[in-house]
Scaffold this motif. Structure first.
Motif, PDB file in Angstrom:
ATOM      1  N   SER A   8     116.872 111.180  84.342  1.00 50.36           N
ATOM      2  CA  SER A   8     117.498 111.856  85.756  1.00 50.36           C
ATOM      3  C   SER A   8     116.683 112.589  85.668  1.00 50.36           C
ATOM      4  N   ARG A  61     118.969 107.378  89.576  1.00 49.65           N
ATOM      5  CA  ARG A  61     118.308 107.743  88.005  1.00 49.65           C
ATOM      6  C   ARG A  61     117.786 105.977  87.889  1.00 49.65           C
ATOM      7  N   TYR A  85     114.765 113.567  80.033  1.00 50.61           N
ATOM      8  CA  TYR A  85     116.029 114.198  80.412  1.00 50.61           C
ATOM      9  C   TYR A  85     116.629 112.807  81.089  1.00 50.61           C
ATOM     10  N   SER A  86     117.687 112.550  79.978  1.00 57.38           N
ATOM     11  CA  SER A  86     118.858 111.150  80.287  1.00 57.38           C
ATOM     12  C   SER A  86     119.909 112.026  80.315  1.00 57.38           C
ATOM     13  N   ARG A  87     120.936 111.741  81.161  1.00 60.99           N
ATOM     14  CA  ARG A  87     122.179 112.165  81.172  1.00 60.99           C
ATOM     15  C   ARG A  87     123.495 111.416  80.810  1.00 60.99           C
TER      16      ARG A  87
END
Length: 94
Positions: A8, A61, A85-87
């Motif tokens: 993201s 994303r 970052y990955s949500r």
């Protein structure tokens, strides 16, 4: 990264010395080891100030495990820090 994540955001931190070197860059994220085959997360960021950070959002994303930061034009690319970052978390194991 070992797992594929839905990326993201990518955080780039510029260094204090030679800060003018973090300019005119693009970020690519994907599953391919060849960065040119991966989609662009953020295209041609202009400049980042001395010791400053910039968060580049990947919209939408992008699933991937490889992240590439590439500079265009003449010069030397230098970074102080890169954070990815990955949500959502892991997508699947390869």
């Amino acid at each position: 990264m070992y797992y594929i994540h839905l990326i993201s955001d990518v955080l780039l931190v510029n260094q204090h010395n030679n800060y003018e070197r973090l300019t005119n860059v693009e970020v690519r994220v994907g599953k391919d080891t060849n960065q040119l085959n991966n989609p662009t997360c953020y295209d041609r960021m202009r400049t980042v100030g001395q010791s400053q950070a910039v968060i580049l959002q990947c919209v939408p994303r992008i699933p991937g495990r490889y992240v590439a930061v590439q500079m265009f034009g003449d010069g030397i690319l230098t970074l102080c820090e890169v954070s990815v970052y990955s949500r959502i978390g892991k997508v699947f194991v390869r």
